[in-house]
Enzyme design. Structure first.
Site: not given
Ligand SMILES: O=C(O)[C@@H](CO)OP(=O)(O)O
Ligand SMILES: [Mg+2]
Length: 408
Positions: A163, A240, A283, A364-365, A386
């Site tokens: 990801q 990650d 991660e 968060r994304s 991050k």
């Molecule tokens: O997996 C992750 O660590 C996050 C942030 O980068 O993604 P998401 O907010 O979509 O869970």
């Molecule tokens: Mg993650």
């Protein structure tokens, strides 16, 4: 004595154009604080509940009017009667009022926005910068950025399984220098991809999302950009994997690569990758329900690699405690909205530190312009943050807040 005078919620948009919750808290002395909840895409199964309306006629069911209503009709009256004003008191009221184990009643998006807005209002009351109010005299360490510059998995429509591919300027003198290195590498990577005829479209967090042949090719591209920019050896890689997304019937299926791995084979895959490349952190290398495999991987690679639980721990004390007991992972990703209050987040960070786990404060994304996590990272001396690529304003806002804090 100063008290909460008014709490109100509203529906705003996040960086994906989806609705999210904002809350404003006003104290009787006029001090105010506003905060917003972020929203994930690759969410862990054990995260606190993000309350959505489910009414298809508004935002395809993603509206948050119920959560906003919970703030205005339930949380607001409960907090307006509070006698002593501390974040912990506020959070206790929120947790009790919710009454569920996972904020399913009020919605963690509602409770978090209020919890953070209260912290800001109280900091304003004391006329303190947020990081100083949260961390006191102990707050002193600017975090090393873990900057996502190439995206795959659920965050991008390309053929890469991992990801997030991140760079960490571990050799930089200070935050400003490290951030500059990362931004230079990001731009170098963009030019390099363009020259080779790849797309420079970006994923949700601003990392490039080119159609490369494999995860290894993505790493090679990044290393080449690091070298061209002149930072070889001084910048390390972090990944990650978001491994929970790959879990299927007791195995792992990497959809884009088209490979199936057992837990042991997946650990072998990581070991090989770490042997070949300067990767210092992975991660969610494994799934959120695969504690025994986490323990195995930590035993095998934990002395040379940061193994970070995101979906595994979900910023939840109980899950982290289980991880500590089972020696699963050696670091925790900290996301406020996974648990839904500031106090519970601070408790998880404290538990991690007490047990020698590293901490990474994370966005968060789906984000907003809210920069709370920048202050939090400094307040708790998290050591790492991050928060995405330097080309999307909702991410840049956090970096810029850290630059300003670094000048205080
Ligand atoms: O997996 C992750 O660590 C996050 C942030 O980068 O993604 P998401 O907010 O979509 O869970
Ligand atoms: Mg993650």
């Amino acid at each position: 004595m100063v008290k909460i005078q008014k709490v109100y919620g509203s529906e705003i948009l996040d960086s994906r154009g989806n609705p999210t919750v904002s809350a404003t808290v006003q104290l009787t002395d006029g001090s105010m604080g506003t905060a917003a909840s972020p929203s994930g895409a690759s969410t862990g199964k054990f995260e606190a509940v993000e309350l959505r309306d489910g009414d298809e006629r508004r935002y395809g069911g993603k509206g948050v009017l119920k959560a906003v209503q919970n703030i205005n009709e339930m949380i607001s009256p409960a907090l307006e009667n509070l006698h002593s004003l501390t974040v912990r008191e506020v959070d206790k009221v929120l947790i009790k009022l919710d009454g569920s184990p996972n904020k399913a009643h009020l919605g963690a998006n509602a409770t978090l926005a209020v919890s953070l807005a209260c912290a800001r209002a109280i900091a304003a009351h004391y006329r303190m910068p947020l990081y100083r109010f949260l961390g006191g005299a102990a707050a002193h360490e600017l975090p090393v950025p873990m900057m996502n510059i190439l995206n795959g998995g659920a965050h991008a429509g390309n053929n890469i399984d991992i990801q997030e591919f991140m760079i960490m300027p571990t050799g930089a003198e200070n935050f400003r220098e490290g951030l500059r290195w990362c931004a230079e590498i990001y731009h170098t990577l963009g030019r390099q991809l363009k020259k080779k005829g790849h797309s420079t479209a970006v994923g949700d967090e601003g990392g490039f999302a080119p159609n490369l042949a494999s995860d290894e090719e993505a790493i090679e591209e990044i290393l080449s950009a690091v070298e061209t920019a002149g930072y070889s050896g001084r910048v390390k890689l972090a990944l990650d994997a978001a491994g929970s997304e790959w879990a299927e019937n007791g195995e792992y299926r990497l959809p884009k690569r088209g490979t199936r791995f057992s837990s042991d084979e997946l650990i072998d895959f990581w070991e090989e990758l770490v042997r070949k490349y300067p990767i210092v952190s992975i991660e969610d290398p494994l799934g959120e329900e695969d504690f025994p495999a986490w323990t195995k991987m930590t035993e095998r690679l934990g002395d040379r690699l940061q193994i970070v639980g995101d979906d595994l721990f979900v910023t939840n004390m109980e899950r982290l405690q289980k991880g500590i007991e089972e020696k699963a992972g050696n670091a925790i990703l900290v996301k406020l909205n996974q648990i839904g209050t500031l106090s519970e987040t601070l408790d998880a960070i404290e538990l991690a530190k007490k047990n020698g786990y590293k901490t990474i404060v994370s966005h968060r994304s789906g984000e907003t312009e809210d920069t709370f996590i920048a202050d939090l990272a400094v307040a708790v001396n998290a050591g790492q943050i991050k928060t995405g690529a330097p080309c999307r304003t909702e991410r840049v806002a956090k970096y810029n807040r850290l630059l300003r804090i670094s000048e205080c």
